[in-house]
Enzyme design. Sequence first.
Site, mmCIF file in Angstrom:
data_model
loop_
_atom_site.group_PDB
_atom_site.id
_atom_site.type_symbol
_atom_site.label_atom_id
_atom_site.label_comp_id
_atom_site.label_asym_id
_atom_site.label_seq_id
_atom_site.Cartn_x
_atom_site.Cartn_y
_atom_site.Cartn_z
ATOM 1 C CG ASP A 61 -2.010 -0.956 1.207
ATOM 2 O OD1 ASP A 61 -1.968 -1.863 0.355
ATOM 3 O OD2 ASP A 61 -2.919 -0.846 2.040
ATOM 4 C CG HIS A 207 2.232 0.096 4.398
ATOM 5 N ND1 HIS A 207 1.954 -0.775 5.422
ATOM 6 C CD2 HIS A 207 1.101 0.815 4.198
ATOM 7 C CE1 HIS A 207 0.712 -0.572 5.841
ATOM 8 N NE2 HIS A 207 0.172 0.388 5.122
HETATM 9 ZN ZN ZN Z 1 -2.668 3.175 3.199
#
Ligand code: ZN
Length: 276
Positions: A61, A207
């Site tokens: 992400d 992430h």
């Molecule tokens: Zn996010």
Amino acid sequence: MFFYRLLLFCFATLIATLWLGAEPTPATHEATHEERGAPGEPGITFNSVHVAGPYIAMTFDDGPSATLTPKLLDLLAAHHIKATFFVIGENVAEHPEIVARAAREGHEIGNHSWSHPNFGKMSDENVRRQLWRTDDAIKNATGKRPTLLRPPYGSITAREKRWIHDEFGYQIILWDVDPNDWKRPGPAVVRNRILQETRPGSIVLSHDIHPGTIEAMPSTLDALEAKGFKFVTVSELIRAATARPARSPAEAPGNVRAAVTPSPSPTSAPSGDQAQ
Ligand SMILES: [Zn+2]
């Protein structure tokens, strides 16, 4: 008489053991079922998928990151692994070439909003603008519109899920494995958390904007491969979904419990965390 009571006790213990064994996580079962869509709206929201094989989806992400995402793409290519990137529209506009490369190399691109706000606290009009701008940026970069949405922080109301699905056709993708890598606990912790929690059908959140996450990935992917997991994109994982016995009224309750994929943190993570 004593012998008879002992026998009865043993029998009762055996039954209790079997019953508990069939349902290791009753609380998460309910949450998982609910997250996968209430009756009448099946197939909209997923935090994991019931699959027959050892399939999992790695998701990254908040990118693309100018430096880290290309490194991750190199690593994924070396492993022949397809992943899913939930990108921020602002970052796509800044580095469309990185998103284009990811798509070209077989990864899936999903919408993660334009500027990472909390959808649960916004007007429909502002949410709509966040989604369209990012949808357009992804289309410009890759030539294709996304079909998946991950709301920032996992924050989205049931009403928003419905209208967004109706208007954009998105499936809403949460996760069942969260190493909390945004808190930067160090690569070893990120790897160990992912290894401990990942099951067949898991959607793994991390992430590609944190150096420690990228540092953790070589050994994480090695270890997941050694465990026999096969990596697919989120849409492929959903397409691989087998019929869920929980939806079939003909199934006996015992079979329903045994067939549910346990989900360690299906709904609680989004509310308290600030970096998804
Ligand atoms: Zn996010």
